[in-house]
Design a protein around this motif. Structure first.
Motif, PDB file in Angstrom:
ATOM      1  N   PRO A  10      81.310 -29.218  96.569  1.00 57.71           N
ATOM      2  CA  PRO A  10      82.740 -29.305  96.254  1.00 57.71           C
ATOM      3  C   PRO A  10      83.000 -29.888  94.868  1.00 57.71           C
ATOM      4  CG  PRO A  10      82.101 -31.044  97.783  1.00 57.71           C
ATOM      5  CD  PRO A  10      80.912 -30.137  97.648  1.00 57.71           C
ATOM      6  N   PRO A  11      84.235 -29.764  94.366  1.00 53.88           N
ATOM      7  CA  PRO A  11      84.566 -30.242  93.015  1.00 53.88           C
ATOM      8  C   PRO A  11      84.214 -31.707  92.768  1.00 53.88           C
ATOM      9  CG  PRO A  11      86.333 -28.853  93.836  1.00 53.88           C
ATOM     10  CD  PRO A  11      85.378 -29.034  94.979  1.00 53.88           C
ATOM     11  N   GLN A  12      84.410 -32.585  93.754  1.00 56.91           N
ATOM     12  CA  GLN A  12      84.067 -33.996  93.542  1.00 56.91           C
ATOM     13  C   GLN A  12      82.579 -34.161  93.260  1.00 56.91           C
ATOM     14  OE1 GLN A  12      85.365 -36.572  96.681  1.00 56.91           O
ATOM     15  NE2 GLN A  12      87.530 -36.426  96.136  1.00 56.91           N
ATOM     16  N   GLN A  13      81.772 -33.435  93.970  1.00 56.15           N
ATOM     17  CA  GLN A  13      80.322 -33.509  93.774  1.00 56.15           C
ATOM     18  C   GLN A  13      79.938 -32.949  92.406  1.00 56.15           C
ATOM     19  OE1 GLN A  13      78.043 -33.234  97.429  1.00 56.15           O
ATOM     20  NE2 GLN A  13      76.836 -31.623  96.471  1.00 56.15           N
ATOM     21  N   GLN A  14      80.614 -31.882  91.998  1.00 58.99           N
ATOM     22  CA  GLN A  14      80.383 -31.318  90.666  1.00 58.99           C
ATOM     23  C   GLN A  14      80.784 -32.308  89.577  1.00 58.99           C
ATOM     24  OE1 GLN A  14      81.972 -27.313  90.129  1.00 58.99           O
ATOM     25  NE2 GLN A  14      81.835 -26.963  92.331  1.00 58.99           N
ATOM     26  N   ALA A  15      81.869 -33.052  89.840  1.00 58.61           N
ATOM     27  CA  ALA A  15      82.335 -34.040  88.855  1.00 58.61           C
ATOM     28  C   ALA A  15      81.303 -35.150  88.681  1.00 58.61           C
ATOM     29  CB  ALA A  15      83.674 -34.619  89.288  1.00 58.61           C
ATOM     30  N   VAL A  16      80.633 -35.537  89.766  1.00 61.89           N
ATOM     31  CA  VAL A  16      79.581 -36.555  89.674  1.00 61.89           C
ATOM     32  C   VAL A  16      78.444 -36.041  88.798  1.00 61.89           C
ATOM     33  CG1 VAL A  16      77.802 -37.794  90.967  1.00 61.89           C
ATOM     34  CG2 VAL A  16      80.133 -37.695  91.855  1.00 61.89           C
ATOM     35  N   LEU A  17      78.000 -34.814  89.051  1.00 67.29           N
ATOM     36  CA  LEU A  17      76.920 -34.254  88.238  1.00 67.29           C
ATOM     37  C   LEU A  17      77.349 -34.116  86.784  1.00 67.29           C
ATOM     38  CD1 LEU A  17      74.095 -33.061  88.055  1.00 67.29           C
ATOM     39  CD2 LEU A  17      75.089 -30.816  88.562  1.00 67.29           C
ATOM     40  N   ALA A  18      78.580 -33.653  86.556  1.00 68.68           N
ATOM     41  CA  ALA A  18      79.070 -33.497  85.181  1.00 68.68           C
ATOM     42  C   ALA A  18      79.068 -34.831  84.445  1.00 68.68           C
ATOM     43  CB  ALA A  18      80.474 -32.903  85.189  1.00 68.68           C
ATOM     44  N   ALA A  19      79.482 -35.901  85.128  1.00 69.23           N
ATOM     45  CA  ALA A  19      79.495 -37.219  84.497  1.00 69.23           C
ATOM     46  C   ALA A  19      78.095 -37.659  84.115  1.00 69.23           C
ATOM     47  CB  ALA A  19      80.134 -38.233  85.440  1.00 69.23           C
ATOM     48  N   LEU A  20      77.113 -37.361  84.953  1.00 71.35           N
ATOM     49  CA  LEU A  20      75.730 -37.722  84.650  1.00 71.35           C
ATOM     50  C   LEU A  20      75.186 -36.893  83.491  1.00 71.35           C
ATOM     51  CD1 LEU A  20      74.323 -38.102  88.278  1.00 71.35           C
ATOM     52  CD2 LEU A  20      74.972 -39.931  86.693  1.00 71.35           C
ATOM     53  N   ILE A  21      75.529 -35.619  83.442  1.00 75.96           N
ATOM     54  CA  ILE A  21      75.078 -34.760  82.327  1.00 75.96           C
ATOM     55  C   ILE A  21      75.697 -35.231  81.015  1.00 75.96           C
ATOM     56  CG2 ILE A  21      75.144 -32.432  81.368  1.00 75.96           C
ATOM     57  CD1 ILE A  21      75.173 -31.393  84.287  1.00 75.96           C
ATOM     58  N   LEU A  22      77.002 -35.492  81.048  1.00 77.57           N
ATOM     59  CA  LEU A  22      77.710 -35.894  79.832  1.00 77.57           C
ATOM     60  C   LEU A  22      77.255 -37.252  79.313  1.00 77.57           C
ATOM     61  CD1 LEU A  22      81.277 -34.718  80.847  1.00 77.57           C
ATOM     62  CD2 LEU A  22      79.859 -33.721  79.062  1.00 77.57           C
ATOM     63  N   ALA A  23      76.670 -38.066  80.195  1.00 80.78           N
ATOM     64  CA  ALA A  23      76.180 -39.383  79.767  1.00 80.78           C
ATOM     65  C   ALA A  23      74.918 -39.267  78.925  1.00 80.78           C
ATOM     66  CB  ALA A  23      75.907 -40.255  80.987  1.00 80.78           C
ATOM     67  N   GLU A  24      74.282 -38.099  78.924  1.00 85.60           N
ATOM     68  CA  GLU A  24      73.115 -37.827  78.081  1.00 85.60           C
ATOM     69  C   GLU A  24      72.000 -38.841  78.287  1.00 85.60           C
ATOM     70  OE1 GLU A  24      74.248 -37.003  74.007  1.00 85.60           O
ATOM     71  OE2 GLU A  24      76.191 -36.233  74.671  1.00 85.60           O
ATOM     72  N   GLY A  25      71.716 -39.142  79.556  1.00 85.53           N
ATOM     73  CA  GLY A  25      70.622 -40.034  79.901  1.00 85.53           C
ATOM     74  C   GLY A  25      71.007 -41.488  80.046  1.00 85.53           C
ATOM     75  N   THR A  26      72.193 -41.862  79.602  1.00 83.12           N
ATOM     76  CA  THR A  26      72.657 -43.245  79.734  1.00 83.12           C
ATOM     77  C   THR A  26      73.071 -43.522  81.184  1.00 83.12           C
ATOM     78  OG1 THR A  26      73.470 -43.243  77.461  1.00 83.12           O
ATOM     79  CG2 THR A  26      74.350 -44.933  78.939  1.00 83.12           C
ATOM     80  N   PRO A  27      72.688 -44.667  81.749  1.00 87.55           N
ATOM     81  CA  PRO A  27      73.097 -44.972  83.125  1.00 87.55           C
ATOM     82  C   PRO A  27      74.615 -45.019  83.265  1.00 87.55           C
ATOM     83  CG  PRO A  27      71.321 -46.420  82.430  1.00 87.55           C
ATOM     84  CD  PRO A  27      71.767 -45.683  81.207  1.00 87.55           C
ATOM     85  N   VAL A  84      79.021 -38.881  69.935  1.00 85.74           N
ATOM     86  CA  VAL A  84      80.003 -39.186  70.968  1.00 85.74           C
ATOM     87  C   VAL A  84      79.420 -38.903  72.331  1.00 85.74           C
ATOM     88  CG1 VAL A  84      82.268 -38.649  71.884  1.00 85.74           C
ATOM     89  CG2 VAL A  84      81.903 -38.678  69.436  1.00 85.74           C
ATOM     90  N   ARG A  85      79.441 -39.843  73.199  1.00 84.48           N
ATOM     91  CA  ARG A  85      79.001 -39.640  74.554  1.00 84.48           C
ATOM     92  C   ARG A  85      80.217 -39.525  75.473  1.00 84.48           C
ATOM     93  NH1 ARG A  85      73.650 -40.240  74.895  1.00 84.48           N
ATOM     94  NH2 ARG A  85      72.593 -41.488  73.310  1.00 84.48           N
ATOM     95  N   CYS A  86      80.031 -38.840  76.579  1.00 79.87           N
ATOM     96  CA  CYS A  86      81.134 -38.612  77.504  1.00 79.87           C
ATOM     97  C   CYS A  86      80.797 -39.202  78.865  1.00 79.87           C
ATOM     98  CB  CYS A  86      81.414 -37.122  77.631  1.00 79.87           C
ATOM     99  SG  CYS A  86      81.731 -36.325  76.053  1.00 79.87           S
ATOM    100  N   ALA A  87      80.116 -40.337  78.864  1.00 77.90           N
ATOM    101  CA  ALA A  87      79.621 -40.875  80.132  1.00 77.90           C
ATOM    102  C   ALA A  87      80.757 -41.110  81.099  1.00 77.90           C
ATOM    103  CB  ALA A  87      78.880 -42.200  79.874  1.00 77.90           C
ATOM    104  N   GLY A  88      80.560 -40.663  82.315  1.00 83.36           N
ATOM    105  CA  GLY A  88      81.520 -40.936  83.364  1.00 83.36           C
ATOM    106  C   GLY A  88      82.842 -40.228  83.207  1.00 83.36           C
ATOM    107  N   LEU A  89      82.920 -39.259  82.318  1.00 84.53           N
ATOM    108  CA  LEU A  89      84.191 -38.576  82.074  1.00 84.53           C
ATOM    109  C   LEU A  89      85.297 -39.562  81.731  1.00 84.53           C
ATOM    110  CD1 LEU A  89      84.247 -35.839  84.858  1.00 84.53           C
ATOM    111  CD2 LEU A  89      83.643 -35.581  82.477  1.00 84.53           C
ATOM    112  N   THR A  90      84.944 -40.632  81.028  1.00 88.23           N
ATOM    113  CA  THR A  90      85.944 -41.600  80.583  1.00 88.23           C
ATOM    114  C   THR A  90      85.979 -41.576  79.077  1.00 88.23           C
ATOM    115  OG1 THR A  90      84.310 -43.379  80.572  1.00 88.23           O
ATOM    116  CG2 THR A  90      85.612 -43.094  82.569  1.00 88.23           C
ATOM    117  N   THR A  91      87.103 -42.003  78.517  1.00 87.57           N
ATOM    118  CA  THR A  91      87.247 -41.985  77.063  1.00 87.57           C
ATOM    119  C   THR A  91      86.778 -43.302  76.500  1.00 87.57           C
ATOM    120  OG1 THR A  91      89.500 -42.755  77.311  1.00 87.57           O
ATOM    121  CG2 THR A  91      89.151 -40.397  77.114  1.00 87.57           C
TER     122      THR A  91
END
Length: 300
Positions: A25-42, A293-300
């Protein structure tokens, strides 16, 4: 991790040896997207919750996120234990190891960095080659299918990076003498970004070098009308100067890297010998040119 691939420059997608993975579901995809956008950062559980619920997380948020991570691990690597999973955990933080070889965003960053280096070295052919490859990685709108203010904010950042790469590619091609082809692409970009004066300047230059002086002047006239009507301002100095030079048919506007102006002090050079030039003026963007620019957690 070699067998896993991830994509966010379009729909959020992932592949393993068996093919494309159903990410749930979209929520699960959002979790994966946040991890990808973090570029390896926890990424903390709190940041993941913010990526999904944007500051309105329910009391069950932590448990829900851990469930999503568990299901993602099973989907990405069936039979793999959490200790050896691609999604690593340490305390309340999760991370996903990605590289330019298995993640389209990191591949895009690598190619645009190579293009920037090539531009400073003066090899415009390499600039266009790297940027064409970088832009080919895009498969539609970034983070397509994900909603919410956090996804929207980072989609905006990623789309600006895409526009910057498109602009740099067309500027390089224009300098290499491909004015007619560049004009076609620039017309489409200007239609999508009517307030971007740098794009309009490039379009005016492409049209003028294609022998279409009247069309180049019309681009300026349209900018005047749109800026006055929508923003109540006149075109900026850069665009005004280009207008004046086109209006008086300034012959120096025709000079490119392949037909440079004659210099009394330096021999004519072509790629791979073009001396580096100072960066051109660029429109203000929310992402600095040289800042990673990192996008970790889909936060600005």
């Amino acid at each position: 991790m070699n067998h896993l691939r991830f994509s966010v420059l379009g729909p959020v997608r992932a592949w393993n040896r068996a093919g494309e993975i159903k990410l749930g579901p979209p929520q699960q995809q959002a979790v994966l997207a946040a991890l990808i956008l973090a570029e390896g950062t926890p990424v903390s559980v709190g940041a993941l919750a913010d990526a999904i619920w944007a500051g309105s997380a329910p009391a069950t948020a932590v448990g829900t996120i851990r469930t999503h991570v568990y299901r993602l691990r099973r989907a990405l690597e069936p039979g793999c234990t959490s200790a050896s999973s691609a999604i690593r955990s340490r305390g309340d933080n999760y991370s996903l190891a990605t590289t330019a070889h298995n993640c389209d965003l990191l591949a895009f960053r690598s190619l645009t960095s190579k293009a920037e280096k090539a531009r400073w070295e003066g090899c415009l052919q390499d600039v266009t080659r790297h940027l064409r490859h970088a832009l080919a990685l895009w498969q539609g709108e970034a983070l397509q299918g994900l909603g919410g203010p956090r996804a929207d904010a980072h989609r905006h950042v990623l789309e600006h990076l895409r526009l910057q790469a498109q602009t740099d590619r067309l500027a390089a091609e224009l300098e290499l003498g491909s004015a007619t082809a560049a004009a076609l692409d620039l017309q489409q970009l200007v239609a999508r970004h009517p307030f971007d004066e740098h794009l309009r300047k490039l379009l005016m230059l492409a049209l003028y070098r294609s022998g279409r002086q009247a069309a180049a002047l019309a681009v300026y006239g349209e900018a005047q009308r749109i800026l006055a009507r929508e923003l109540g301002v006149d075109p900026g100095p850069e665009l005004q100067e280009t207008h004046h030079r086109v209006l008086r048919a300034d012959p120096t506007l025709l000079h490119t890297a392949e037909t440079p102006a004659a210099s009394p002090t330096a021999p004519v050079q072509t790629c791979a010998g073009i001396p580096p030039t100072a960066p051109r003026d660029r429109p203000a963007l929310p992402v600095p040119r040289r800042k990673r620019v990192r996008c970790a957690g889909l936060t600005t």
